[in-house]
Scaffold this motif. Structure first.
Motif, PDB file in Angstrom:
ATOM      1  N   GLY A   1      -6.998  63.114 -32.683  1.00  0.00           N
ATOM      2  CA  GLY A   1      -6.671  64.446 -33.171  1.00  0.00           C
ATOM      3  C   GLY A   1      -7.300  65.583 -32.404  1.00  0.00           C
ATOM      4  N   ASP A   2      -8.607  65.530 -32.204  1.00  0.00           N
ATOM      5  CA  ASP A   2      -9.338  66.589 -31.517  1.00  0.00           C
ATOM      6  C   ASP A   2     -10.467  65.942 -30.729  1.00  0.00           C
ATOM      7  OD1 ASP A   2     -11.458  66.113 -33.533  1.00  0.00           O
ATOM      8  OD2 ASP A   2     -10.140  67.221 -34.882  1.00  0.00           O
ATOM      9  N   THR A   3     -11.200  66.733 -29.964  1.00  0.00           N
ATOM     10  CA  THR A   3     -12.252  66.115 -29.149  1.00  0.00           C
ATOM     11  C   THR A   3     -13.431  65.643 -29.990  1.00  0.00           C
ATOM     12  OG1 THR A   3     -13.439  68.189 -28.640  1.00  0.00           O
ATOM     13  CG2 THR A   3     -11.581  67.586 -27.212  1.00  0.00           C
ATOM     14  N   GLY A   4     -13.531  66.107 -31.237  1.00  0.00           N
ATOM     15  CA  GLY A   4     -14.551  65.590 -32.149  1.00  0.00           C
ATOM     16  C   GLY A   4     -14.161  64.297 -32.810  1.00  0.00           C
ATOM     17  N   SER A   5     -12.928  63.831 -32.556  1.00  0.00           N
ATOM     18  CA  SER A   5     -12.404  62.548 -33.088  1.00  0.00           C
ATOM     19  C   SER A   5     -12.410  62.512 -34.604  1.00  0.00           C
ATOM     20  CB  SER A   5     -13.194  61.363 -32.521  1.00  0.00           C
ATOM     21  OG  SER A   5     -13.119  61.328 -31.109  1.00  0.00           O
ATOM     22  N   SER A   6     -12.001  63.629 -35.233  1.00  0.00           N
ATOM     23  CA  SER A   6     -12.004  63.679 -36.701  1.00  0.00           C
ATOM     24  C   SER A   6     -10.845  62.914 -37.324  1.00  0.00           C
ATOM     25  CB  SER A   6     -11.935  65.144 -37.170  1.00  0.00           C
ATOM     26  OG  SER A   6     -10.674  65.721 -36.882  1.00  0.00           O
ATOM     27  N   ASP A   7      -9.806  62.602 -36.529  1.00  0.00           N
ATOM     28  CA  ASP A   7      -8.586  61.972 -37.059  1.00  0.00           C
ATOM     29  C   ASP A   7      -7.965  62.817 -38.161  1.00  0.00           C
ATOM     30  OD1 ASP A   7      -7.950  59.465 -35.604  1.00  0.00           O
ATOM     31  OD2 ASP A   7     -10.007  58.981 -36.143  1.00  0.00           O
ATOM     32  N   THR A   8      -8.023  64.123 -37.976  1.00  0.00           N
ATOM     33  CA  THR A   8      -7.354  65.054 -38.882  1.00  0.00           C
ATOM     34  C   THR A   8      -6.279  65.806 -38.103  1.00  0.00           C
ATOM     35  OG1 THR A   8      -8.848  66.921 -38.448  1.00  0.00           O
ATOM     36  CG2 THR A   8      -9.463  65.383 -40.216  1.00  0.00           C
ATOM     37  N   THR A   9      -5.396  66.457 -38.847  1.00  0.00           N
ATOM     38  CA  THR A   9      -4.340  67.262 -38.239  1.00  0.00           C
ATOM     39  C   THR A   9      -4.069  68.471 -39.115  1.00  0.00           C
ATOM     40  OG1 THR A   9      -2.016  67.307 -37.555  1.00  0.00           O
ATOM     41  CG2 THR A   9      -2.578  65.840 -39.372  1.00  0.00           C
ATOM     42  N   PRO A  10      -3.761  69.624 -38.520  1.00  0.00           N
ATOM     43  CA  PRO A  10      -3.406  70.793 -39.326  1.00  0.00           C
ATOM     44  C   PRO A  10      -1.951  70.798 -39.764  1.00  0.00           C
ATOM     45  CG  PRO A  10      -3.391  71.395 -37.016  1.00  0.00           C
ATOM     46  CD  PRO A  10      -3.856  69.967 -37.082  1.00  0.00           C
ATOM     47  N   TRP A  11      -1.181  69.767 -39.379  1.00  0.00           N
ATOM     48  CA  TRP A  11       0.239  69.723 -39.705  1.00  0.00           C
ATOM     49  C   TRP A  11       0.512  68.792 -40.880  1.00  0.00           C
ATOM     50  CZ3 TRP A  11       1.337  73.840 -37.568  1.00  0.00           C
ATOM     51  CH2 TRP A  11       1.011  74.136 -36.246  1.00  0.00           C
ATOM     52  N   ALA A  12       1.473  69.185 -41.699  1.00  0.00           N
ATOM     53  CA  ALA A  12       1.906  68.349 -42.812  1.00  0.00           C
ATOM     54  C   ALA A  12       2.844  67.262 -42.298  1.00  0.00           C
ATOM     55  CB  ALA A  12       2.624  69.202 -43.863  1.00  0.00           C
ATOM     56  N   GLY A  13       2.757  66.077 -42.915  1.00  0.00           N
ATOM     57  CA  GLY A  13       3.633  64.983 -42.543  1.00  0.00           C
ATOM     58  C   GLY A  13       5.001  65.101 -43.178  1.00  0.00           C
ATOM     59  N   PRO A  14       5.806  64.042 -43.090  1.00  0.00           N
ATOM     60  CA  PRO A  14       7.144  64.070 -43.681  1.00  0.00           C
ATOM     61  C   PRO A  14       7.096  64.533 -45.135  1.00  0.00           C
ATOM     62  CG  PRO A  14       6.866  62.087 -42.374  1.00  0.00           C
ATOM     63  CD  PRO A  14       5.531  62.740 -42.434  1.00  0.00           C
ATOM     64  N   GLY A  15       7.891  65.536 -45.466  1.00  0.00           N
ATOM     65  CA  GLY A  15       7.855  66.113 -46.798  1.00  0.00           C
ATOM     66  C   GLY A  15       8.889  65.504 -47.723  1.00  0.00           C
ATOM     67  N   ALA A  16       9.272  66.274 -48.731  1.00  0.00           N
ATOM     68  CA  ALA A  16      10.214  65.781 -49.728  1.00  0.00           C
ATOM     69  C   ALA A  16      11.563  65.485 -49.083  1.00  0.00           C
ATOM     70  CB  ALA A  16      10.358  66.815 -50.840  1.00  0.00           C
ATOM     71  N   GLY A  17      12.244  64.525 -49.639  1.00  0.00           N
ATOM     72  CA  GLY A  17      13.552  64.135 -49.123  1.00  0.00           C
ATOM     73  C   GLY A  17      13.571  62.665 -48.768  1.00  0.00           C
ATOM     74  N   THR A  18      14.705  62.236 -48.275  1.00  0.00           N
ATOM     75  CA  THR A  18      14.875  60.829 -47.920  1.00  0.00           C
ATOM     76  C   THR A  18      14.149  60.530 -46.615  1.00  0.00           C
ATOM     77  OG1 THR A  18      17.063  60.819 -48.953  1.00  0.00           O
ATOM     78  CG2 THR A  18      16.563  59.032 -47.404  1.00  0.00           C
ATOM     79  N   LEU A  19      13.293  59.526 -46.642  1.00  0.00           N
ATOM     80  CA  LEU A  19      12.580  59.135 -45.427  1.00  0.00           C
ATOM     81  C   LEU A  19      13.523  58.435 -44.460  1.00  0.00           C
ATOM     82  CD1 LEU A  19       9.248  57.771 -46.945  1.00  0.00           C
ATOM     83  CD2 LEU A  19       9.480  59.767 -45.470  1.00  0.00           C
ATOM     84  N   ALA A  20      13.328  58.711 -43.195  1.00  0.00           N
ATOM     85  CA  ALA A  20      14.133  58.075 -42.157  1.00  0.00           C
ATOM     86  C   ALA A  20      13.217  57.614 -41.039  1.00  0.00           C
ATOM     87  CB  ALA A  20      15.182  59.046 -41.608  1.00  0.00           C
ATOM     88  N   SER A  21      13.555  56.477 -40.443  1.00  0.00           N
ATOM     89  CA  SER A  21      12.741  55.940 -39.360  1.00  0.00           C
ATOM     90  C   SER A  21      13.636  55.508 -38.208  1.00  0.00           C
ATOM     91  CB  SER A  21      11.925  54.743 -39.851  1.00  0.00           C
ATOM     92  OG  SER A  21      11.220  54.135 -38.790  1.00  0.00           O
ATOM     93  N   SER A  22      13.218  55.825 -36.987  1.00  0.00           N
ATOM     94  CA  SER A  22      13.912  55.343 -35.803  1.00  0.00           C
ATOM     95  C   SER A  22      12.862  54.815 -34.833  1.00  0.00           C
ATOM     96  CB  SER A  22      14.743  56.451 -35.148  1.00  0.00           C
ATOM     97  OG  SER A  22      13.910  57.500 -34.707  1.00  0.00           O
ATOM     98  N   ARG A  23      13.282  53.920 -33.968  1.00  0.00           N
ATOM     99  CA  ARG A  23      12.362  53.321 -33.007  1.00  0.00           C
ATOM    100  C   ARG A  23      12.862  53.566 -31.598  1.00  0.00           C
ATOM    101  NH1 ARG A  23      11.477  48.174 -30.348  1.00  0.00           N
ATOM    102  NH2 ARG A  23      13.474  47.421 -31.155  1.00  0.00           N
ATOM    103  N   THR A  24      12.004  54.110 -30.754  1.00  0.00           N
ATOM    104  CA  THR A  24      12.294  54.222 -29.332  1.00  0.00           C
ATOM    105  C   THR A  24      11.736  52.983 -28.655  1.00  0.00           C
ATOM    106  OG1 THR A  24      12.178  56.636 -29.386  1.00  0.00           O
ATOM    107  CG2 THR A  24      11.933  55.576 -27.241  1.00  0.00           C
TER     108      THR A  24
END
Length: 487
Positions: free
Chosen positions: A59-82
């Motif tokens: 996440g950052d150089t302090g290795s906090s494993d945090t993010t300021p962004w929200a993940g997938p929100g309300a609605g139907t989840l979808a997944s694709s693979r590259t």
């Protein structure tokens, strides 16, 4: 290949100013899923790294494993693979919104950089790097000019940029190169690297060489750590210095003229041997900076004691002990290869004991026992408000198959779990199902989940996920990159 019904097309990222504004999502206080800002502050932004949350594997150089962004929100989840026919442990994103993945192909194992389309994760162009050790080239970061900074098998420090040519086609190029071969033995390789607050690149090798490199002047200065101590994970930087955890101890280092200097060294219990589900004989942690005031008052790792794994918390100022708390007890698996997640006064530890890695680095040592069922486990520990010790808040047997990420925007932990083929068992198989999950940090309970795939093609191999600005969760697997969204 889709595993959820439907998939949305993402929009292009907003300007850099929006990125900076969203970083102001932290304040001290008790943790609460209903109050996301309670999980903070996070470490301060490093001016020589890309956006917090997406510039490094952690996440950052302090290795906090945090993010300021929200993940997938309300609605139907979808997944694709590259599908990239490669293990992709590192998926990073700069301020321009283009994901850059550092992958190792199944055949040939030559590290390859992929520039991904932010709309659908397809590979736009690639660049092959010089092959090195198993962990060499795994850890990298995005700098403040959206270049991937990585050390390759030639013992060179590279800055890889992505550019469009006159016809609009993308290409990846080595924009700057600095050889480190004069200070790194031929049989050694860079394991971890991160920038400090003056723009120097700190690096650590598997053999215990720690150094700084200024690729604008060509200046490289090093320090060799005590004989027998190896560095098997990445390193972390904060304004106070650089944290390095070896197979014996955790260090804080700083410098005045570029020459690394040890500020403090604190040994931990490394146990009697490497455990199954760990990649070295010692701590599996990239050290994590965290704290309720500046975001860096403390440094934390997980030890490798025989009978239990302990979360170790040290004061950044002098290395003195804050606490040593047994974790991952509910799962019964005393070990973690993952960096702890840290924000404010809270730390989250995911267990990897028994995880079936297909290979371990050379010199990792014999595992004792030779194998074990994947125990998993997830624990939360809070440092007391007065800093005099820590308390175990909760402990469960959830089987995270990736490094969890804590979003300070939605107040949730995001990860992928590996379910047993036969419910109620702890073994693993080539047909195990994998699920993306959101977890309430207040109690450790899954609040939402969805299947991403079945079988070894979807093995997330304890790699870290990345959340994009528009809420997509990108997760590396042994064969490519998953993109999980909501519509």
């Amino acid at each position: 290949m889709s595993h959820f019904p439907g998939r949305r097309r993402t929009t292009r990222w907003r300007p850099v100013g929006a990125l900076l504004a969203a970083l102001v999502l932290s304040c001290a206080g008790s943790a609460s899923a209903a109050s996301p800002a309670g999980y903070g502050p996070t470490p301060p932004h490093n001016p020589y790294a890309g956006p917090d949350g997406t510039a490094t594997m952690h996440g950052d150089t302090g290795s906090s494993d945090t993010t300021p962004w929200a993940g997938p929100g309300a609605g139907t989840l979808a997944s694709s693979r590259t599908a990239l026919a490669s293990a992709c442990p590192t998926v990073l994103i700069g301020s321009d919104g283009y994901p850059v993945a550092l992958c190792t192909p199944i055949f040939g194992q030559v590290p390859t950089v992929h520039l991904l389309d932010p709309e659908d994760n397809s590979s736009l162009t690639t660049l092959s790097l010089t092959k090195g050790s198993l962990l060499g080239g795994v850890y990298a970061y995005i700098d403040h000019q959206d270049r991937l900074v990585v050390a390759d098998g030639s013992r060179s420090l590279l800055r890889v940029g992505h550019h469009r040519d006159s016809e609009g086609d993308w290409r990846l190029t080595v924009d700057r190169r600095l050889s480190l071969a004069s200070v790194i033995p031929e049989d050694d390789a860079v394991t971890g690297l991160a920038p400090d607050w003056k723009g120097r690149v700190w690096f650590a090798t598997g053999g215990g060489v720690v150094g700084t490199a200024d690729d604008s002047t060509g200046t490289v200065k090093t320090l060799r750590l005590p004989a027998g101590e190896r560095v098997a994970n990445s390193i972390s930087t904060a304004p106070e210095g650089t944290a390095v955890t070896t197979t014996h101890a955790t260090y804080l280092l700083d410098t005045e003229d570029g020459t690394p200097r040890i500020v403090w060294r604190t040994a931990y219990d490394r146990g009697s041997a490497r455990k199954p589900g760990l990649l070295s004989w010692g701590s599996g942690s990239t050290p994590t900076f965290f704290g309720p005031g500046t975001g860096t008052e403390y440094v934390t790792i997980v030890d490798n004691a025989d009978s239990a794994a302990h979360l170790k918390v040290y004061r950044t100022a002098d290395g003195s002990d804050v606490c040593s708390v047994p974790v991952l007890r509910a799962a019964g698996g005393p070990g973690s290869e993952n960096s702890p997640v840290g924000a404010g006064r809270s730390v989250f530890v995911a267990g990897t004991y028994g995880y079936p890695y297909p290979a371990v680095p050379e010199g990792a040592g014999t595992s004792v026992p030779a194998s074990a069922d994947f125990a998993g486990g997830l624990s939360r520990v809070d440092v007391r408000a007065d800093g005099t010790g820590c308390s175990l808040v909760w402990d469960n047997a959830l089987r995270s198959a990736a490094v969890p990420k804590l979003s300070t925007a939605d107040g949730l932990l995001h990860t992928v779990v590996r379910d047993p083929l036969i419910p109620g068992t702890r073994g693993t198989s080539l047909l195990d199902p994998f699920r993306y999950v959101q977890i309430d940090p207040a109690n450790g309970q899954i609040t939402r989940s969805g299947k991403v795939g079945v079988g070894s093609l979807f093995d997330t191999l304890q790699m870290a996920g990345t959340i994009t600005e528009d809420g997509a969760f990108l997760q590396g697997t042994v064969t490519g990159v998953l993109r999980i969204t909501a519509q």
